[in-house]
Design a protein around this motif. Structure first.
Motif: not given
Lengths: 437, 616
Positions: A357, A364, B17-22, B25-26, B28-29, B32-33
């Protein structure tokens, strides 16, 4: 070339994360490299160390040289690599059924790995050029071609895992570049409808359910589905025409779903009728490996056993029974994460996830801070590449996503992948340093 | 200006959009945890068990099944008669889930099938059907050489294992077939029912006879050896899990010598023999013919033999001593006599003249014959029993009526099971007026009564129940449950774990006069009547025969079943007495067919000293 002051923009965290993760990978490959019987290590970790060193050279090299060189030559790099990939697909020796490697004797290279970066660079460049028109549906055609041509030839190798990583990267890059969400969702929906309906039917048949299912009998029997498709096409055509006749954009709300649904259904019918049973079953097992515990599901089940039995602190380095007694398959490459989770437990797995991450986060951040659109999109694309590797790989081994052979960046054994990832990091570092240039 | 603002807007959009993507991503991780927490903590113990079971190969160490001895078992003797024991042997097994794929499985299974001479197709089908983690037995009872040849080619026979699997041996084969029963692999239906009692899917279970009835005593508890294995099933280490606990030995009440004599005497006749000590209910002989060899059907691949036995017209699996019922014929005269005397409707010295015929008066007179229409002359009750005179009993039955006879047949439990310690016993049948009305829609006729009195007609009785009848007479009205097992002993040190005590089944008050009359009648049958060939024996025997008119389904010429019931010593104490019941189906010449079998058993018992106390 870089100036001295640029080193203040030096992304130390990114380098630290990458180095730690790669070192964890080397240690894990060492642990997974022992022969079950002879207890002799296969020495793969040494090759990985060499790749890592080469990777470091590339990483710092690109950082120092500046990524603009790649930008300027992106078209030639793309075309040249595509040519190599195509040659590989046809001429390379088949290793375990796949023509993906070029063998140089003492080492071999997998060109499709580098194709990932070349495609992302190419996409970033094109999308920068077309920034203002990208909202237009027609503008999606070229990026699709840029992506799908290498995908097609990698599929021919066949290397399904590598090929499919391109698709989500394309989608998120289009999304970031400002493409119309409606277009992206429509295309994704068509694919989803076309795949899910035959899969659902196959699943139903697999379970030998005798129960009457109106949805399935509607789809499989009679002309109901064709009438539905005809009606949908009719609606889309009428409203598409209305849109221009009355110049009312709001008709999109009607004709786009109707078109998506009709195309999806047509493709679903075609797939349902043309795919053979074993092909459908393969898709089904791909989506749900539990259905075939002895075949495709075996690896994932063993991976889950390895992870689950790891507990909090794991069984200890070099002491995982699933790893050391050989129950875990592909333990140096695709299933490297379960080795860590087994021997280092939740703690070790968490560290890997957080490092991953961290790398994506730093990537990013580079995208946000980059000065121009190309650099932003490139950094974004490369970060998403790491992300999709991680999602598909970790998701697979913890049983959340389908089984696809994709390495975990920086950790899995595989020189080309490691070097590719480190080149990508080198580009990110370079973007970060050159932003004030 | 507008250009910059457009650029600014687009930059802003890109940042969003990058913030949304981030965040995605968070997210999804984090998922996973959570899944890691789920796998490693919530389901952690399950996966730990799975990981352990991957590396542990629990090879069951079969418990030694209890041995079975005859009644003369002596802890110090070395010549005990071992009826059932075990012989060391090996099973070749495999676990389908261990194979990497179906192709590898098919290859190895085919290879091993050739080596062992089994049908690989059948085997693969079985492996497909079974739970993949279950041990499948490829072949039972293979020699040590075969094990060696598999062990020395691990690369050819990956995942093929072997284990100790003693084979059950029935040392006297068919002689004790119906008593012992046999063992076989537990079938899925049985397993579902019995798994709560600690049965395992790979185990053998008693399928019939003593093996089934006393399975819980005989089977013991399997132990295990834990092997630490790698994915190719190569052994990394071995540790002993649980020690097996041996099953218990059984000491039967059966007498090997007597059983053997009965077996020889029956030759290839169909029928059954039972000998019981009425004072305890202990069974000395229990034999049914035709028989089978249980040694042939204990092995796994004996389904052909099993099927051919099951489909055999002569039904060799039927234990005719407890699972067949026949009209009791003249043996029923004992019950008729008891009923007449106990209800005080008849006196033993009442005489009746047998002319060879009995005329039943009615709308149309009907004539009933004595045996072959011969006249017995003037008889009292003892003589009538001894000579088995039908005419006397027609008259007697007509006088006392059916109710009394039916009641006594029921008091004597002729329509009930005896509770013998064998599975599958059936009960006999005693008719009644109500039954006849319900079944035939007809009332009870006088003709039914006189048929009832001589044991023809509707009544049918199992040999073991008939044994109880004679036991009741000999033992003065008290009948103990017939049983085959005397003692349960430890297999390790032969100490007695359980002694089977006699258990009263029923009691019927019989007057001394009744017993005296009936036994004297039976004695008269030996001295002067139908069982005269036993008269020479040194110990006084008392006996009754019976001939059942029947239509043969098997042998066309012989259309009669023969009964012989007898006891010895006549006039002795009940404690010494032994009751013998012989049933020969489709005997050569009526009752005569069964008598020599009774003779052989009594003669052997005398020579073995069963009645020594009485002889003195």
């Amino acid at each position: 070339m870089i100036r001295r002051s640029d080193f203040s923009k030096f992304d130390l965290w990114l380098i630290v994360f990458v180095v730690i993760l790669s070192v964890i990978g080397i240690f894990t490959i060492y642990s997974a490299g022992f022969d079950v019987v002879t207890k002799i290590n296969n020495g793969m970790y040494r090759k990985q160390i060499i790749s890592f060193v080469i990777g470091l050279v590339f990483m710092f090299g690109i950082m120092v040289i500046n990524f603009r060189i790649i930008e300027q030559n992106c078209f030639y790099i793309y075309i040249g690599l595509l040519f190599v990939v195509i040659l590989t697909s046809f001429l390379a020796p088949s290793i375990r059924g796949t023509r993906a490697w070029i063998d140089f004797g003492f080492f071999s290279i997998q060109p499709s790995e580098f194709m990932k970066i070349a495609t992302i660079v190419m996409l970033a460049k094109y999308l920068e050029l077309r920034e203002r028109d990208i909202q237009n549906f027609r503008e999606l055609f070229v990026p699709a071609i840029i992506t799908l041509v290498p995908v097609f030839f990698i599929m021919l190798q066949p290397d399904f895992g590598t090929a499919m990583i391109f698709i989500p990267v394309l989608f998120v890059m289009l999304f970031a570049a400002g493409a119309d969400i409606t277009h992206l969702v429509s295309v994704a929906s068509i694919a989803l409808i076309a795949l899910l309906i035959p899969t659902y039917i196959t699943h139903h048949e697999w379970l030998h359910t005798e129960a009457y299912n109106p949805l399935i009998s509607f789809f499989k029997k009679g002309s109901g589905v064709f009438i539905l498709i005809a009606v949908l096409i009719f609606i889309s055509v009428i409203f598409f025409a209305f849109r221009f006749i009355f110049a009312k954009k709001s008709y999109r709300r009607i004709y786009i779903p109707a078109t998506v649904l009709s195309i999806g259904l047509v493709l679903a019918v075609i797939l349902q009728r043309s795919l053979r049973d074993y092909q459908k079953n393969r898709i089904l097992v791909y989506l749900n490996p539990d259905l075939d515990p002895k075949g495709a599901g075996y690896n994932v089940i063993q991976a889950k056993i390895a992870i689950g039995s790891g507990g909090f602190f794991g069984k200890g380095y070099l002491s995982g029974t699933q790893t050391q007694y050989g129950f875990l398959p592909e333990k140096t490459s695709d299933f490297v994460f379960p080795v860590i989770a087994e021997e280092w437990g939740f703690f070790g797995a968490l560290v890997v996830i957080l490092l991953m991450f961290g790398i994506i986060y730093q990537g990013l951040k580079v995208a946000l801070e980059a000065k121009d659109k190309f650099s932003s999109l490139l950094a974004f694309g490369l970060s998403s590449l790491f992300l999709f590797h991680a999602i598909i790989n970790i998701g697979m081994v913890i049983g959340l996503t389908p089984v696809t052979g994709i390495p975990l960046c920086f950790v899995s054994y595989g020189g080309t992948n490691l070097i590719m990832c480190m080149i990508a990091v080198g580009i990110l570092l370079s973007i970060k340093m050159s932003k004030s240039a | 200006m507008s250009v910059t603002s457009l650029r600014g807007r687009m930059l802003e959009a890109f940042r969003g959009k990058v913030f949304l993507f981030m965040s995605v991503t968070g997210g999804i991780f984090i998922i996973f945890i959570f899944q890691l927490i789920n796998l490693q903590f919530i389901q952690g113990s399950y996966y730990s068990t799975r990981a352990r079971s991957n590396i542990e190969d629990n090879v069951p160490v079969p418990a030694s099944r209890g041995e079975v001895y005859d009644r003369h078992y002596d802890i110090k003797s070395s010549s005990n008669k071992v009826i059932a024991s075990n012989r060391p042997s090996f099973n070749i097994t495999t676990v389908p889930a261990k194979f990497e794929n179906k192709k590898q499985m098919a290859e190895i299974v085919q290879r091993v099938a050739v080596l062992l001479g089994v049908d690989s197709f059948e085997l693969l089908r079985e492996m497909d059907k079974a739970n993949p983690w279950q041990r499948i037995v490829i072949k039972e009872d293979v020699s040590f050489d075969v094990v060696v040849s598999i062990a020395s080619h691990e690369e050819l026979y990956e995942h093929i294992m072997w284990e100790d699997a003693p084979v059950r041996v029935y040392n006297y084969g068919p002689v004790f077939s119906h008593v012992m029963g046999y063992i076989g692999s537990i079938d899925p239906g049985e397993y579902d029912k019995l798994k709560d009692q600690g049965y395992k899917y790979y185990q053998k279970i008693g399928k019939n006879g003593i093996e089934k009835q006393y399975d819980n005593f005989l089977r013991g508890t399997d132990g295990s050896v834990k092997r630490i294995v790698d994915v190719h099933n190569r052994t990394e280490g071995e540790e002993l899990g649980d020690e097996p606990v041996s099953g218990n030995n059984l000491v039967l009440s059966l007498d090997y010598e007597l059983q053997n004599v009965a077996y020889t005497a029956m030759q290839d006749k169909m029928g059954s023999v039972i000998a019981v000590k009425p004072s305890t209910g202990e069974i000395l002989v229990l034999l049914s013919k035709p028989d089978f060899d249980p040694n042939l059907i204990t092995s796994k691949n004996a389904s052909d033999i099993l099927a051919s036995l099951q489909n055999d017209e002569q039904k060799p699996f039927l234990n005719r001593a407890i699972q067949s019922k026949y009209p009791p014929a003249s043996t029923f005269k004992l019950i008729t006599s008891i009923a007449a005397l106990e209800d005080e409707k008849w006196q033993p010295d009442w005489r009746y003249f047998c002319s060879g015929h009995y005329i039943l008066k009615g709308l149309q007179d009907r004539s009933y014959q004595c045996y072959k229409g011969q006249s017995h002359g003037n008889l009292d009750m003892i003589g009538a029993i001894g000579m088995s005179c039908n005419v006397y009993f027609y008259n007697l039955g007509y006088k006392i009526g059916p109710t009394s006879i039916i009641n006594y047949a029921k008091y004597l439990c002729m329509d009930k099971v005896t509770g013998i310690d064998l599975p599958g016993e059936i009960s006999g049948f005693v008719p009644s007026k109500q039954w006849k009305m319900k079944t035939f829609g007809q009332g009870w006729f006088d003709g039914d009564t006189i048929n009832l009195a001589i044991g023809q007609g509707f009544t049918s009785i199992t040999p073991v129940a008939l044994c109880d009848l004679v036991s009741a007479i000999v033992n003065r009205g008290i009948v103990y449950k017939p049983h085959l097992v005397r003692e349960v002993r430890s297999q390790d040190n032969a100490t007695v774990i359980k002694r089977i005590e006699r258990e009263k089944l029923f009691e019927i008050p019989l007057s001394a006069r009744t017993i005296e009359t009936v036994t004297s009648g039976m004695r008269f049958g030996v001295t002067n009547g139908t069982s005269a060939r036993l008269n020479y024996l040194k110990v006084p025997i008392a006996a009754k025969t019976g001939t059942v008119q029947t239509r043969s389904v098997v042998k066309s010429d012989n259309t009669q079943h023969a009964w012989f019931v007898g006891f010895a010593p006549f006039g002795g104490t009940p404690d010494d007495s032994v009751v013998v019941v012989v049933m020969v189906e489709y005997g050569v010449a009526g009752a005569i067919a069964a008598v020599p079998v009774g003779e052989a058993i009594f003669s052997k018992m005398i020579s073995m000293g069963y009645f020594n106390d009485t002889q003195k």
